[in-house]
Design a protein around this motif. Structure first.
Motif, PDB file in Angstrom:
ATOM      1  N   ALA A   1       0.830  -1.212   0.000  1.00  0.00           N
ATOM      2  CA  ALA A   1       0.000   0.000   0.000  1.00  0.00           C
ATOM      3  C   ALA A   1       0.861   1.258   0.000  1.00  0.00           C
ATOM      4  O   ALA A   1       0.573   2.222  -0.724  1.00  0.00           O
ATOM      5  CB  ALA A   1      -0.934  -0.004   1.205  1.00  0.00           C
ATOM      6  N   ASN A   2       1.930   1.243   0.803  1.00  0.00           N
ATOM      7  CA  ASN A   2       2.796   2.423   0.878  1.00  0.00           C
ATOM      8  C   ASN A   2       3.376   2.785  -0.488  1.00  0.00           C
ATOM      9  O   ASN A   2       3.357   3.952  -0.898  1.00  0.00           O
ATOM     10  CB  ASN A   2       3.948   2.168   1.859  1.00  0.00           C
ATOM     11  CG  ASN A   2       3.491   2.077   3.304  1.00  0.00           C
ATOM     12  OD1 ASN A   2       2.348   2.347   3.633  1.00  0.00           O
ATOM     13  ND2 ASN A   2       4.397   1.669   4.176  1.00  0.00           N
TER      14      ASN A   2
ATOM     15  N   GLN B   1       0.673   3.908  -3.069  1.00  0.00           N
ATOM     16  CA  GLN B   1       0.211   5.276  -2.813  1.00  0.00           C
ATOM     17  C   GLN B   1       1.264   6.315  -3.172  1.00  0.00           C
ATOM     18  O   GLN B   1       0.932   7.399  -3.656  1.00  0.00           O
ATOM     19  CB  GLN B   1      -0.209   5.415  -1.346  1.00  0.00           C
ATOM     20  CG  GLN B   1      -1.483   4.651  -1.030  1.00  0.00           C
ATOM     21  CD  GLN B   1      -1.765   4.544   0.460  1.00  0.00           C
ATOM     22  OE1 GLN B   1      -0.942   4.928   1.293  1.00  0.00           O
ATOM     23  NE2 GLN B   1      -2.919   4.019   0.806  1.00  0.00           N
ATOM     24  N   GLU B   2       2.538   5.969  -2.952  1.00  0.00           N
ATOM     25  CA  GLU B   2       3.597   6.943  -3.234  1.00  0.00           C
ATOM     26  C   GLU B   2       3.937   7.033  -4.716  1.00  0.00           C
ATOM     27  O   GLU B   2       4.115   8.139  -5.250  1.00  0.00           O
ATOM     28  CB  GLU B   2       4.874   6.570  -2.463  1.00  0.00           C
ATOM     29  CG  GLU B   2       6.015   7.544  -2.737  1.00  0.00           C
ATOM     30  CD  GLU B   2       7.382   7.060  -2.255  1.00  0.00           C
ATOM     31  OE1 GLU B   2       8.344   7.851  -2.357  1.00  0.00           O
ATOM     32  OE2 GLU B   2       7.498   5.908  -1.804  1.00  0.00           O
TER      33      GLU B   2
END
Length: 196
Positions: free
Chosen positions: A102-103, A106-107
């Motif tokens: 997810a990190n 999203q980035e």
């Protein structure tokens, strides 16, 4: 052998630095220092920081899939229970840094096509790992027939949301509460008919 060890140290260090600070915030100098590798040695394996980052992300996350989900397929029975037990195991999660998938999605996914492609592939593999367990449970008649594509999507999405909730609040119990409810839902698909 030394070349393999050097590459593995770079991959481990790059993954940890990216997980800690994001790709854009990751320091190449820190990666090299923590791996105890000179920049010239890095270029023997990777032409850029980005190439090393993509390799590290792919290798480390796929290894986690194998450790967490693929081993369940080697069991003889109780696939749903094993999946739930794995989901409930908070020792395998980092609720401070959150989910690496997810990190990174999203980035980076909306600003870099190479990251978008690899993260999409990783995410679909994550869902497929769950689907494979559900399909095996159906094959062994431990689970009712259902749309395992949709159910694996639901499980993956709920899991990601639970990790995000715990990261946002700093309360691991939030994760556990969500997974408890998810477990009830998963077990509602359990086949109670005697297997003959």
């Amino acid at each position: 052998m030394e070349k393999i060890n050097t590459k593995n140290r770079l991959i481990e260090s790059a993954y940890n630095e990216i997980y800690e600070n994001g790709y854009q915030g990751a320091s190449l100098n820190t990666i090299l220092k923590n791996a105890n590798v000179h920049k010239g040695s890095m270029y023997h394996f990777f032409s850029t920081k980005k190439e090393m980052a993509l390799c590290a992300i792919q290798e480390k996350i796929y290894a986690k899939f194998e450790e967490r989900y693929e081993r369940i397929l080697n069991l003889d029975s109780n696939y749903l229970e094993a999946l739930i037990e794995q989901l409930k195991d908070t020792s395998q999660r980092d609720f401070i840094r959150g989910c690496p998938i997810a990190n990174i999605v999203q980035e980076m996914s909306n600003i870099d096509d190479e990251f978008k492609v690899i993260m999409e592939k990783i995410y679909y593999t994550f869902r497929k790992s769950i689907k494979n367990i559900l399909d095996m449970a159906i094959e062994k008649k431990e689970m009712k027939e259902c749309d395992t594509n949709k159910l694996s999507l639901y499980i993956a999405s709920t899991l990601e949301g639970a990790i995000l909730s715990a990261k946002a609040t700093g309360n691991v119990q939030d994760y556990s509460d969500v997974i408890d409810m998810l477990a009830i839902f998963i077990l509602s698909f359990k086949n109670c008919v005697d297997k003959k």
